[in-house]
Design an enzyme around this catalytic site. Structure first.
Site, PDB file in Angstrom:
ATOM      1  N   ASP A   1      13.799  -3.011  -5.388  1.00 27.73           N
ATOM      2  CA  ASP A   1      14.133  -4.044  -4.402  1.00 27.73           C
ATOM      3  C   ASP A   1      14.850  -5.177  -5.150  1.00 27.73           C
ATOM      4  OD1 ASP A   1      12.834  -2.968  -1.934  1.00 27.73           O
ATOM      5  OD2 ASP A   1      11.103  -3.000  -3.250  1.00 27.73           O
TER       6      ASP A   1
ATOM      7  N   HIS B   1       4.617   1.705  -8.138  1.00 26.68           N
ATOM      8  CA  HIS B   1       3.654   0.593  -8.053  1.00 26.68           C
ATOM      9  C   HIS B   1       2.742   0.593  -9.289  1.00 26.68           C
ATOM     10  CE1 HIS B   1       4.383   1.367  -3.628  1.00 26.68           C
ATOM     11  NE2 HIS B   1       4.604   0.067  -3.697  1.00 26.68           N
TER      12      HIS B   1
ATOM     13  N   GLY C   1       0.802  -1.208   0.000  1.00 25.11           N
ATOM     14  CA  GLY C   1       0.000   0.000   0.000  1.00 25.11           C
ATOM     15  C   GLY C   1       0.838   1.263   0.000  1.00 25.11           C
TER      16      GLY C   1
ATOM     17  N   VAL D   1      11.339   3.597 -10.915  1.00 18.89           N
ATOM     18  CA  VAL D   1      10.770   4.907 -11.264  1.00 18.89           C
ATOM     19  C   VAL D   1      11.381   5.931 -10.311  1.00 18.89           C
ATOM     20  CG1 VAL D   1       8.639   6.240 -11.523  1.00 18.89           C
ATOM     21  CG2 VAL D   1       8.650   3.794 -12.062  1.00 18.89           C
TER      22      VAL D   1
ATOM     23  N   GLN E   1       7.663  -9.222   7.992  1.00 19.18           N
ATOM     24  CA  GLN E   1       8.887  -8.792   7.317  1.00 19.18           C
ATOM     25  C   GLN E   1       9.502  -7.545   7.939  1.00 19.18           C
ATOM     26  OE1 GLN E   1       6.656  -8.213   3.442  1.00 19.18           O
ATOM     27  NE2 GLN E   1       8.134  -6.565   3.174  1.00 19.18           N
TER      28      GLN E   1
HETATM   29  O1  PAF Z   1       7.893  -5.131  -1.937  1.00 23.09           O
HETATM   30  C1  PAF Z   1       6.957  -5.100  -1.133  1.00 23.09           C
HETATM   31  O2  PAF Z   1       6.171  -4.147  -1.071  1.00 23.09           O
HETATM   32  C2  PAF Z   1       6.765  -6.255  -0.178  1.00 23.09           C
HETATM   33  O3  PAF Z   1       7.981  -6.782   0.241  1.00 23.09           O
HETATM   34  C3  PAF Z   1       5.851  -7.361  -0.752  1.00 23.09           C
HETATM   35  C4  PAF Z   1       6.485  -8.020  -1.964  1.00 23.09           C
HETATM   36  C5  PAF Z   1       4.495  -6.789  -1.121  1.00 23.09           C
HETATM   37  C6  PAF Z   1       5.643  -8.452   0.300  1.00 23.09           C
HETATM   38  O4  PAF Z   1       5.028  -7.960   1.443  1.00 23.09           O
END
Ligand code: PAF
Length: 280
Positions: free
Chosen positions: A153, A38, A32, A179, A62
């Site tokens: 990432d 995104h 989000g 981006v 995470q």
């Molecule tokens: O890259 C992210 O935003 C997160 O690590 C993901 C892949 C949505 C997993 O929670």
């Protein structure tokens, strides 16, 4: 019109219906607080798929104990509107309880060895276990034909590729380009934590990455390339977790060895941790 789905049965029914029609399903997982990076992934998935599902789930497993899970920005209305504009068909909104039905403590974990252990793995122990654990669940829930992940990432994308190959998920993984803002700062949900005095300095990361590329192409040894980038970032106030010159598989190249490279930086400005990379 985007459809928001909060129940797993309804999600599975929607995706099964599409597959019965022979449609290809793309997936973009997110946490989000969405931005142009995104939305570019949604548009990328759209190029390869007939329907696109995107998830918004701030995944507790995470985040480390001292990280920003509770203050991670939640902007559901803007995210929904933006996803619709980018061409997303379904917004999948699981809850923590539905994602981890036995609770977070008793959740089955997915660990990808090797590529998870270096760089981010050293700085954020357990982070990639949390990512792989939730991404495996999301893949089982959505059952997409393809999934798009951002190259910002870089290591996460490498870890996901290994996860998919090793656990044999029948899912094609595609990487979307980084981006950037006009000054080169890679778009990130965490950029908004930067104060007005910090924001202009944050562009130094992209400059350091470009300088790493130049120094490498000029023949500088790896240790020198990395030390120069670290000093450059420290000079504008960053605390540097790493500035690393690597082979594409994230192993360390020998000096003088030919081949493609990726330069990666993780650095903190105050309490905000930023990561970025440059492939060349
Ligand atoms: O890259 C992210 O935003 C997160 O690590 C993901 C892949 C949505 C997993 O929670």
């Amino acid at each position: 019109m985007i459809e928001t789905i909060t129940g797993l049965d309804a999600l599975r029914e929607r995706v099964r219906g599409w597959k019965r029609e022979g449609l290809r399903v793309g997936f973009v997982p997110t946490m989000g607080n969405l931005h142009a990076g995104h939305y570019s992934l949604v548009m990328l998935a759209r190029q390869y798929a007939d329907r696109v599902v995107s998830s918004v789930f701030v995944n507790p497993t995470q985040f480390g104990p001292s990280e920003d899970f509770t203050r991670y920005p939640r902007t559901p209305a803007a995210d929904t509107a933006g996803l619709e504009g980018a061409g997303c068909d379904v917004l999948w909104l699981p809850t923590v309880e539905s994602m981890y039905p036995f609770g977070v403590e008793l959740a089955s974990k997915v660990h990808v060895p090797g590529v998870s252990a270096v760089l981010e793995g050293e700085c954020r122990p357990g982070h990639f276990d949390g990512v792989c654990t939730v991404v495996s669940r999301l893949f089982n829930q959505v059952q997409p034909d393809l999934a798009a992940f951002g190259k910002k990432d870089y290591q996460q994308l490498a870890v996901i590729r290994q996860l998919v190959a090793d656990l044999q998920f029948p899912i094609e993984i595609i990487g979307g380009g980084i981006v950037r803002e006009a000054d080169g700062l890679a778009m990130s949900s965490r950029n908004q934590y930067l104060g007005p005095d910090q924001r202009p300095r944050a562009a130094a990361i992209h400059r350091a990455l470009r300088d790493m590329r130049q120094a490498h192409l000029d023949g500088a040894p790896r240790a020198v390339v990395e030390a120069q980038a670290r000093a450059q970032l420290e000079a504008v106030g960053f605390a540097v977790d790493y500035a690393a010159l690597r082979r594409p598989d994230l192993s360390g190249p020998d000096d003088g060895e030919a081949g493609p490279r990726v330069a990666l930086v993780a650095a903190r400005l105050g309490t905000t941790r930023l990561i970025d990379n440059l492939e060349f």
